[in-house]
Write a protein that holds these residues in place. Structure first.
Motif, short mmCIF file in Angstrom:
data_model
loop_
_atom_site.label_atom_id
_atom_site.label_comp_id
_atom_site.label_asym_id
_atom_site.label_seq_id
_atom_site.Cartn_x
_atom_site.Cartn_y
_atom_site.Cartn_z
N LEU A 9 0.99 -8.88 -2.41
CA LEU A 9 2.00 -9.45 -1.51
C LEU A 9 2.21 -8.56 -0.29
O LEU A 9 2.37 -9.06 0.84
CB LEU A 9 3.34 -9.64 -2.25
N ILE A 10 2.21 -7.25 -0.49
CA ILE A 10 2.38 -6.32 0.62
C ILE A 10 1.22 -6.43 1.60
O ILE A 10 1.42 -6.49 2.82
CB ILE A 10 2.54 -4.87 0.11
N VAL A 11 0.01 -6.47 1.08
CA VAL A 11 -1.17 -6.61 1.94
C VAL A 11 -1.08 -7.89 2.76
O VAL A 11 -1.32 -7.89 3.97
CB VAL A 11 -2.48 -6.58 1.10
N ARG A 12 -0.70 -8.98 2.11
CA ARG A 12 -0.57 -10.26 2.82
C ARG A 12 0.57 -10.21 3.84
O ARG A 12 0.45 -10.74 4.94
CB ARG A 12 -0.35 -11.40 1.82
N ASP A 17 1.86 -12.76 6.79
CA ASP A 17 2.03 -13.93 5.93
C ASP A 17 3.52 -14.03 5.58
O ASP A 17 4.04 -13.24 4.79
CB ASP A 17 1.17 -13.78 4.68
N LYS A 18 4.20 -15.00 6.16
CA LYS A 18 5.65 -15.15 5.97
C LYS A 18 6.01 -15.46 4.52
O LYS A 18 7.03 -14.99 4.02
CB LYS A 18 6.19 -16.25 6.89
N THR A 22 8.46 -13.21 2.25
CA THR A 22 9.63 -13.83 1.64
C THR A 22 9.66 -13.57 0.14
O THR A 22 10.71 -13.25 -0.42
CB THR A 22 9.65 -15.34 1.92
N GLU A 23 8.52 -13.69 -0.51
CA GLU A 23 8.44 -13.43 -1.94
C GLU A 23 8.77 -11.96 -2.25
O GLU A 23 9.49 -11.68 -3.21
CB GLU A 23 7.04 -13.77 -2.47
N LEU A 24 8.26 -11.05 -1.44
CA LEU A 24 8.57 -9.63 -1.62
C LEU A 24 10.07 -9.38 -1.53
O LEU A 24 10.66 -8.69 -2.38
CB LEU A 24 7.90 -8.79 -0.52
N ILE A 25 10.69 -9.94 -0.52
CA ILE A 25 12.13 -9.75 -0.32
C ILE A 25 12.90 -10.38 -1.47
O ILE A 25 13.84 -9.78 -2.00
CB ILE A 25 12.58 -10.33 1.05
N GLN A 51 20.66 -8.47 5.77
CA GLN A 51 20.04 -9.29 6.82
C GLN A 51 19.32 -8.40 7.84
O GLN A 51 18.18 -8.68 8.22
CB GLN A 51 21.11 -10.13 7.51
N GLU A 52 19.97 -7.33 8.25
CA GLU A 52 19.36 -6.41 9.21
C GLU A 52 18.13 -5.73 8.61
O GLU A 52 17.12 -5.54 9.28
CB GLU A 52 20.40 -5.37 9.65
N THR A 53 18.20 -5.41 7.33
CA THR A 53 17.08 -4.78 6.65
C THR A 53 15.87 -5.70 6.58
O THR A 53 14.74 -5.28 6.83
CB THR A 53 17.49 -4.34 5.22
N ILE A 54 16.11 -6.95 6.27
CA ILE A 54 15.01 -7.92 6.21
C ILE A 54 14.33 -8.03 7.57
O ILE A 54 13.10 -8.00 7.67
CB ILE A 54 15.52 -9.29 5.72
N LEU A 55 15.12 -8.11 8.60
CA LEU A 55 14.58 -8.20 9.96
C LEU A 55 13.79 -6.93 10.31
O LEU A 55 12.66 -7.01 10.81
CB LEU A 55 15.71 -8.43 10.97
#
Length: 169
Positions: A9-12, A17-18, A22-25, A51-55
């Motif tokens: 998932l990290i590589v993608r 790869d959105k 999203t799956e990682l988060i 929210q800020e962390t995700i961004l």
């Protein structure tokens, strides 16, 4: 979570790869919530920090050098965002104003109460160690503290929790 699955998932995600990002988060959302709540003690500020962390993570995912440290990297960004919220003077709830978290949380109310009585420097380390499963060395890296300081704060935090339970009983 399998390490191989997370690594894929990290590589993608690094390839923008959105869906993978999203799956990682999503896999780390509950952990992020607990860490942010341990620092901010306020659901609204926790939501802002996450929210800020995700961004930030989406924008800087390509700067992650070692995929195996994704969770540590994510947690460090989250903690920095939490401290930014505190520094910027956004409202930090007083203990008596702290509402029960709305996100599903498997901690019991009495333990939350006890944790809320701890100073932040102890509370954060206890949450990272016991709820997030970080090792002393990982906490040391995330918090940029010597390992012995982390050990001392963990010990003192446990002692303060024990004293709290002695008083309550």
């Amino acid at each position: 979570m399998q390490k191989r699955d997370i690594n894929e998932l990290i590589v993608r995600a690094k390839r923008r790869d959105k869906d993978a990002f999203t799956e990682l988060i999503n896999r780390h959302m509950q952990d992020m919530y607990k860490v942010a709540l341990a620092i901010l003690m306020n659901d609204e500020d926790v939501a802002d920090a996450i929210q800020e962390t995700i961004l930030n993570c989406w924008e800087k995912i390509d700067t992650l050098r070692f995929n195996k440290y994704f969770k540590t990297w994510l947690t460090k960004i989250l903690m920095n965002n939490c401290y930014d919220i505190i520094r910027n003077g956004q409202n930090q709830a007083e203990i008596h104003e702290w509402d029960e978290p709305t996100y599903e949380d498997d901690c019991n109310l009495e333990l939350k109460e006890a944790l809320s009585k701890l100073e932040e420097k102890y509370r954060v380390i206890i949450v990272l160690f016991y709820w997030q499963g970080y090792s002393i060395d990982e906490i040391s890296k995330v918090l940029e503290l010597p390992a012995n300081t982390v050990k001392t704060r963990l010990k003192r935090g446990r002692e303060r929790l024990a004293r709290y339970y002695e008083i309550v009983e």
